[in-house]
Write a protein that holds these residues in place. Structure first.
Motif, mmCIF file in Angstrom:
data_model
loop_
_atom_site.group_PDB
_atom_site.id
_atom_site.type_symbol
_atom_site.label_atom_id
_atom_site.label_comp_id
_atom_site.label_asym_id
_atom_site.label_seq_id
_atom_site.Cartn_x
_atom_site.Cartn_y
_atom_site.Cartn_z
ATOM 1 N N ILE A 164 0.870 -1.181 0.000
ATOM 2 C CA ILE A 164 0.000 0.000 0.000
ATOM 3 C C ILE A 164 0.907 1.230 0.000
ATOM 4 N N ILE A 165 0.822 1.997 -1.079
ATOM 5 C CA ILE A 165 1.749 3.107 -1.303
ATOM 6 C C ILE A 165 1.013 4.440 -1.321
ATOM 7 N N GLN A 166 1.583 5.407 -0.612
ATOM 8 C CA GLN A 166 1.105 6.786 -0.665
ATOM 9 C C GLN A 166 2.209 7.659 -1.252
ATOM 10 N N ASP A 167 1.821 8.599 -2.117
ATOM 11 C CA ASP A 167 2.781 9.499 -2.747
ATOM 12 C C ASP A 167 2.479 10.924 -2.296
ATOM 13 N N PRO A 168 3.327 11.519 -1.456
ATOM 14 C CA PRO A 168 3.046 12.868 -0.941
ATOM 15 C C PRO A 168 2.978 13.948 -2.022
ATOM 16 N N THR A 169 3.626 13.740 -3.144
ATOM 17 C CA THR A 169 3.648 14.774 -4.177
ATOM 18 C C THR A 169 2.601 14.558 -5.262
ATOM 19 N N SER A 170 1.753 13.578 -5.089
ATOM 20 C CA SER A 170 0.692 13.309 -6.060
ATOM 21 C C SER A 170 -0.664 13.491 -5.396
ATOM 22 N N SER A 171 -1.632 13.970 -6.155
ATOM 23 C CA SER A 171 -2.984 14.119 -5.618
ATOM 24 C C SER A 171 -3.708 12.777 -5.545
ATOM 25 N N ALA A 172 -3.129 11.744 -6.155
ATOM 26 C CA ALA A 172 -3.768 10.426 -6.172
ATOM 27 C C ALA A 172 -3.809 9.840 -4.763
ATOM 28 N N PRO A 173 -4.866 9.115 -4.431
ATOM 29 C CA PRO A 173 -4.947 8.480 -3.108
ATOM 30 C C PRO A 173 -4.022 7.277 -3.019
ATOM 31 N N ALA A 174 -3.917 6.703 -1.829
ATOM 32 C CA ALA A 174 -3.105 5.495 -1.635
ATOM 33 C C ALA A 174 -3.599 4.387 -2.554
ATOM 34 N N SER A 175 -2.666 3.563 -3.007
ATOM 35 C CA SER A 175 -3.036 2.488 -3.925
ATOM 36 C C SER A 175 -2.191 1.252 -3.647
ATOM 37 N N ALA A 176 -2.724 0.113 -4.064
ATOM 38 C CA ALA A 176 -1.989 -1.148 -3.940
ATOM 39 C C ALA A 176 -1.076 -1.296 -5.144
ATOM 40 N N VAL A 177 0.196 -1.515 -4.890
ATOM 41 C CA VAL A 177 1.200 -1.564 -5.954
ATOM 42 C C VAL A 177 1.949 -2.892 -5.883
ATOM 43 N N ASP A 178 2.135 -3.502 -7.023
ATOM 44 C CA ASP A 178 2.932 -4.722 -7.095
ATOM 45 C C ASP A 178 4.386 -4.351 -6.807
ATOM 46 N N PRO A 179 4.977 -4.872 -5.733
ATOM 47 C CA PRO A 179 6.356 -4.477 -5.404
ATOM 48 C C PRO A 179 7.341 -4.761 -6.527
ATOM 49 N N ALA A 180 7.069 -5.798 -7.308
ATOM 50 C CA ALA A 180 7.979 -6.118 -8.409
ATOM 51 C C ALA A 180 8.024 -5.013 -9.449
ATOM 52 N N SER A 181 6.943 -4.213 -9.515
ATOM 53 C CA SER A 181 6.881 -3.161 -10.532
ATOM 54 C C SER A 181 7.655 -1.912 -10.151
ATOM 55 N N ILE A 182 8.018 -1.774 -8.858
ATOM 56 C CA ILE A 182 8.729 -0.560 -8.441
ATOM 57 C C ILE A 182 10.063 -0.838 -7.784
ATOM 58 N N ILE A 183 10.353 -2.089 -7.452
ATOM 59 C CA ILE A 183 11.549 -2.367 -6.658
ATOM 60 C C ILE A 183 12.820 -1.919 -7.357
ATOM 61 N N ASP A 184 12.857 -2.005 -8.671
ATOM 62 C CA ASP A 184 14.071 -1.594 -9.394
ATOM 63 C C ASP A 184 14.313 -0.093 -9.308
ATOM 64 N N SER A 185 13.278 0.676 -8.994
ATOM 65 C CA SER A 185 13.440 2.132 -8.891
ATOM 66 C C SER A 185 13.780 2.566 -7.473
ATOM 67 N N ILE A 186 13.686 1.657 -6.503
ATOM 68 C CA ILE A 186 13.961 1.991 -5.108
ATOM 69 C C ILE A 186 15.455 1.996 -4.856
ATOM 70 N N THR A 187 15.958 3.104 -4.329
ATOM 71 C CA THR A 187 17.389 3.207 -4.059
ATOM 72 C C THR A 187 17.708 3.229 -2.562
ATOM 73 N N ALA A 188 16.686 3.441 -1.733
ATOM 74 C CA ALA A 188 16.892 3.424 -0.270
ATOM 75 C C ALA A 188 15.542 3.223 0.394
ATOM 76 N N ALA A 189 15.586 2.725 1.633
ATOM 77 C CA ALA A 189 14.334 2.495 2.374
ATOM 78 C C ALA A 189 14.609 2.693 3.858
ATOM 79 N N PHE A 190 13.618 3.242 4.573
ATOM 80 C CA PHE A 190 13.779 3.562 5.993
ATOM 81 C C PHE A 190 12.521 3.079 6.721
ATOM 82 N N ALA A 191 12.702 2.121 7.622
ATOM 83 C CA ALA A 191 11.578 1.556 8.365
ATOM 84 C C ALA A 191 11.461 2.230 9.728
ATOM 85 N N PHE A 192 10.208 2.543 10.142
ATOM 86 C CA PHE A 192 9.949 3.222 11.416
ATOM 87 C C PHE A 192 8.888 2.434 12.191
ATOM 88 N N TRP A 193 8.970 2.474 13.502
ATOM 89 C CA TRP A 193 7.991 1.813 14.358
ATOM 90 C C TRP A 193 8.100 2.390 15.770
#
Length: 321
Positions: A291-320
């Motif tokens: 479930i992905i939210q994009d702060p710079t887009s007016s589009a609401p949160a959407s379900a995204v296939d991770p395989a479709s975006i993983i190649d574009s991910i260069t860093a990730a930060f987990a919080f809890w």
């Protein structure tokens, strides 16, 4: 002679009454006041459309954005009064009754949005190209663009964030979207502080933790100029500053997916450190989609296939917490 004169007057009066009756039955205005109002309304509409259609695009405005604003202006004009008169002329009894319900017919005022459009196409210097050009890729930005001249350019530090659920915050929010941030306007450059505000306000249950708060912190440590840099990032700095546990993750689908499945919220970076784009991954659905939210887009949160975006991910930060 007198009887003939009386007969002529009677026939004339009957004819006039018949004309008035037929006009009333057909929906034609029975008073010149209707025609006067229609003429005035049509002139106002013609003047507005001429202003829009004849407007000259400033050099720093994108052609597509300019055309989007023109179409939005034409669509916003309220033609209901003219439509009612036309319907009455064509025999619509309801429209006729609506017009005849009052002895005075005045042209209704247009929505405030029309006044803003008139200002927009008359005084283009009040709108920088950086703001107007947002409409090129996102027509939903029209209202945000129109409000620019009178907007709060410093950001609303008192803005409240709802904490009953994780919010889908947007950089285009009027409470912070117009302020200067980094090398541009927050609406374009504020992805990182908006993502942090979204995550931290939820984890800390702090409604005052808005993007302006994070932007102030970022300026203090120059994260506004380089939000992500080798060995440091605004996410690590913010986590340390506000005591939020954070784990920098390798940009692998398995590690990110595991963190999401464990209930962490993960901020994803796309692109290099010079031109980063940030997303907020809030969880995994029953189909394994992120479930992905994009702060710079007016589009609401959407379900995204991770395989479709993983190649574009260069860093990730987990919080809890």
């Amino acid at each position: 002679v007198l009887p003939v004169l009386i007969l002529v007057l009677a026939v004339t009066l009957t004819s006039l009454l018949a004309v008035v009756y037929l006009h009333h039955k057909s929906g034609m205005p029975s008073s010149s006041v209707y025609q006067t109002a229609e003429t005035e309304a049509m002139k106002q509409y013609d003047d507005f459309t001429a202003l829009v259609n004849n407007a000259v695009k400033p050099d720093d405005w994108d052609e597509g954005a300019f055309n989007t604003m023109k179409q939005a202006a034409l669509d916003a004009y309220d033609q209901s009064f003219l439509t009612t008169i036309e319907a009455a002329k064509n025999g619509d009894a309801a429209a006729r009754d609506q017009l005849n319900a009052t002895s005075e017919i005045t042209v209704p005022e247009q929505p405030e949005k029309i006044r803003l459009f008139e200002q927009f196409f008359t005084d283009s210097s009040a709108w920088p190209g950086a703001i107007v050009n947002l409409a090129a890729s996102d027509p939903s930005m029209v209202d945000f663009i129109l409000a620019y001249p009178s907007a709060n350019k410093d950001g609303n530090r008192d803005a409240q964030i709802a904490t009953d659920a994780l919010q889908d915050l947007k950089t285009a929010n009027p409470d912070w979207g117009y302020m200067q941030y980094g090398n541009g306007l927050f609406v374009q450059t504020g992805g990182a502080p908006t993502a942090i505000s979204e995550v931290f306000s939820w984890l800390l249950q702090d409604p005052t933790f808005n993007p302006v708060t994070v932007a102030d912190f970022a300026r203090q440590y120059e994260y506004d100029l380089t939000p992500a840099r080798d060995g440091d990032s605004i996410f690590a700095g913010a986590a340390l500053n506000w005591g939020i546990p954070m784990n920098p993750l390798p940009a692998y689908q398995t590690q990110i997916g595991d963190a999401l499945a464990a209930g962490d919220i993960v901020i994803l970076q796309q692109g290099d450190n010079e031109n980063p784009h940030f997303l907020v991954a809030t969880g995994v659905d029953e189909n394994g989609m992120w479930i992905i939210q994009d702060p710079t887009s007016s589009a609401p949160a959407s379900a995204v296939d991770p395989a479709s975006i993983i190649d574009s991910i260069t860093a990730a930060f987990a919080f809890w917490l």
